[in-house]
Design a protein around this motif. Sequence first.
Motif, PDB file in Angstrom:
ATOM      1  N   PHE A 229      39.451  37.099  32.412  1.00  0.00           N
ATOM      2  CA  PHE A 229      40.288  38.108  31.772  1.00  0.00           C
ATOM      3  C   PHE A 229      41.323  37.437  30.879  1.00  0.00           C
ATOM      4  O   PHE A 229      41.873  36.387  31.223  1.00  0.00           O
ATOM      5  CB  PHE A 229      40.992  38.961  32.833  1.00  0.00           C
ATOM      6  N   THR A 230      41.588  38.073  29.751  1.00  0.00           N
ATOM      7  CA  THR A 230      42.590  37.550  28.824  1.00  0.00           C
ATOM      8  C   THR A 230      43.139  38.696  27.990  1.00  0.00           C
ATOM      9  O   THR A 230      42.478  39.739  27.840  1.00  0.00           O
ATOM     10  CB  THR A 230      41.991  36.463  27.924  1.00  0.00           C
ATOM     11  N   LEU A 267      44.707  45.332  34.114  1.00  0.00           N
ATOM     12  CA  LEU A 267      44.151  44.105  34.676  1.00  0.00           C
ATOM     13  C   LEU A 267      43.870  44.280  36.161  1.00  0.00           C
ATOM     14  O   LEU A 267      42.802  43.912  36.655  1.00  0.00           O
ATOM     15  CB  LEU A 267      45.119  42.946  34.459  1.00  0.00           C
ATOM     16  N   VAL A 271      39.971  43.975  37.529  1.00  0.00           N
ATOM     17  CA  VAL A 271      39.611  42.880  38.415  1.00  0.00           C
ATOM     18  C   VAL A 271      38.805  43.403  39.604  1.00  0.00           C
ATOM     19  O   VAL A 271      37.878  42.749  40.090  1.00  0.00           O
ATOM     20  CB  VAL A 271      40.876  42.131  38.902  1.00  0.00           C
ATOM     21  N   VAL A 281      42.204  34.270  35.015  1.00  0.00           N
ATOM     22  CA  VAL A 281      42.960  35.063  34.043  1.00  0.00           C
ATOM     23  C   VAL A 281      43.676  34.094  33.109  1.00  0.00           C
ATOM     24  O   VAL A 281      44.300  33.128  33.566  1.00  0.00           O
ATOM     25  CB  VAL A 281      43.985  35.988  34.717  1.00  0.00           C
ATOM     26  N   ILE A 299      51.345  38.932  36.117  1.00  0.00           N
ATOM     27  CA  ILE A 299      49.956  38.471  36.139  1.00  0.00           C
ATOM     28  C   ILE A 299      49.731  37.536  37.323  1.00  0.00           C
ATOM     29  O   ILE A 299      48.685  37.584  37.990  1.00  0.00           O
ATOM     30  CB  ILE A 299      49.602  37.768  34.819  1.00  0.00           C
ATOM     31  N   CYS A 303      46.875  37.596  40.251  1.00  0.00           N
ATOM     32  CA  CYS A 303      46.005  36.445  40.506  1.00  0.00           C
ATOM     33  C   CYS A 303      46.083  35.998  41.956  1.00  0.00           C
ATOM     34  O   CYS A 303      45.055  35.656  42.571  1.00  0.00           O
ATOM     35  CB  CYS A 303      46.376  35.294  39.566  1.00  0.00           C
ATOM     36  N   LEU A 310      45.009  31.130  37.480  1.00  0.00           N
ATOM     37  CA  LEU A 310      45.871  31.571  36.375  1.00  0.00           C
ATOM     38  C   LEU A 310      46.121  30.397  35.433  1.00  0.00           C
ATOM     39  O   LEU A 310      46.698  29.381  35.833  1.00  0.00           O
ATOM     40  CB  LEU A 310      47.203  32.103  36.896  1.00  0.00           C
TER      41      LEU A 310
END
Length: 533
Positions: A229-230, A267, A271, A281, A299, A303, A310
């Motif tokens: 993910f980004t 996010l 996920v 991520v 974030i 994670c 991360l």
Amino acid sequence: MKNIWTLPLYCADYTLFVVRKDVSGWDTRGENPDPVKAKCPPVLVDDVYLNGPTLDVNGAEDFIRESMRIITEDAVKKATDVREKVCEWHSPEDLKELLDLQLTDEGESDTRILERCRDAIRYSVKTTHPRFFNQLYAGMEPYSMVASFIIEALKPSLYTYEVSPVFTLVEDAVLRKMREVIGWKEGGDGIFNAGGSLSNMYAVNLARYHHCPDVKELGLSAVPRLVLFTSQECHYSISKAAAFLGIGTKNVYVVPSDNRYIFTEWLNVRVCDQGAVPFMVNATAGTTVLGAFDPIEEIADICEKHNLWLHVDACWGGAALMSAKHKHLLKGVHRANSVAWNPHKMLMACLQCCAFLVRDKTGLLQRCYSARASYLFQQDKFYDVSYDTGDKSVQCSRKPDAFKFWLMWKALGSKELEQRVDRAFAMAKYLAQEVKKREGFRLLMEPEYANVCFWYIPPSLRDLPDSTELWEKIHKVAPVVKERMMKKGSMMVGYQPHGDKANFFRMIIISPQVSRQDMDFVLDEIDRLGRDL
């Protein structure tokens, strides 16, 4: 006609002799003939003479000394003079003719080669010029430049301590200090490499290896379909890494990043609901275009909840960590598993200078990339082989780029680096304020970092109603103004579209050479170049 020629040769004591060859044989003569020395005959192997070196060291020193004079005058003094042009524009075809790029069988004289040096400098863009705002690097850094000269003179390579003892220790010291700045007080790992894109590729591969160590030996058959993910504002190297490593660009899930709450909620949901195995991520600290920062702290919570790696791409924004006033932009970065940070950007080290830093202290980086080449990494050496760091790099030959940052940091100290960062922020704020004051300029957004993005609207378009047709016309303004500034050589400022937004200018403010007057000049010059559009 006899085949007669002469060749300079040397005996064991490096006494110069001139050897004359003709059909009758050899005649060895020196300026001061000596019966003993005359017994040193030329050694011939495969028609190549092996007596002594063939390089004229004194001549080489003279050439280097003269070339350094040219570099100092043209590439340092003139290139940083605000009265000089940023560039002398020529089309590719014209420039090919001016440079005479063809390579020939016979070499040229040193005098001609020095002219080639002058031409290379003359027709290059002066990225150290005070009015170069086109990229995420700029300005002249004397200490880092000298470090670059030393590196090129010594030709070191960082794979083993035995061939690069000084620079191995320098890299270790710089990485330790950078980890400390990030907040990893208890150590970690890392390596300098040939670019921020490569750092991000390191991160993706290391995260995958951490999730599935068998992938190193068994390949993609050993892993399920993995996804990462980004944010949508991430650097393109993330998708390139996915393609390069066999993950696939369609397995890069892009998260909306126009709102911090939407980002983290989206996010968190994706996920848990994507039908594959998430492993990583990527958060961006300082996006390329807007200079925006992803919410690292939030974030990191996600994670940790889902056991995801991360990575923080702080190639551009990492310099904010040097500032007590602005490091809050990377709040939570100490919780990342890995960080990419390029000192050649805001901190102005000479290109390239890019660090990939890892929080892990168990040797994960080494295990992931090690190939145990026996001709380099012998384990029975007479010194501590833990200093042979090359086996945790994907490269073999690797320049000691950390030295360019280390020498600069030693000269300036952390306080001066902090002041540089703070000044760049203040200058960006000043420019944004001026944009908002001036007729015909419109700010895209309040700058979060040193990126100032704005539109220029010529007088002919200022009274038109806000419409699709207006923005289509505004879209055509920036490319024309850019062409004119390049051909005039007055400055360099980048432009680009962004999503559904028309072309706008993106000013990047870095160099301490830049003054308030330069900010005013940029806006005045854009208006001069575009008023008739």
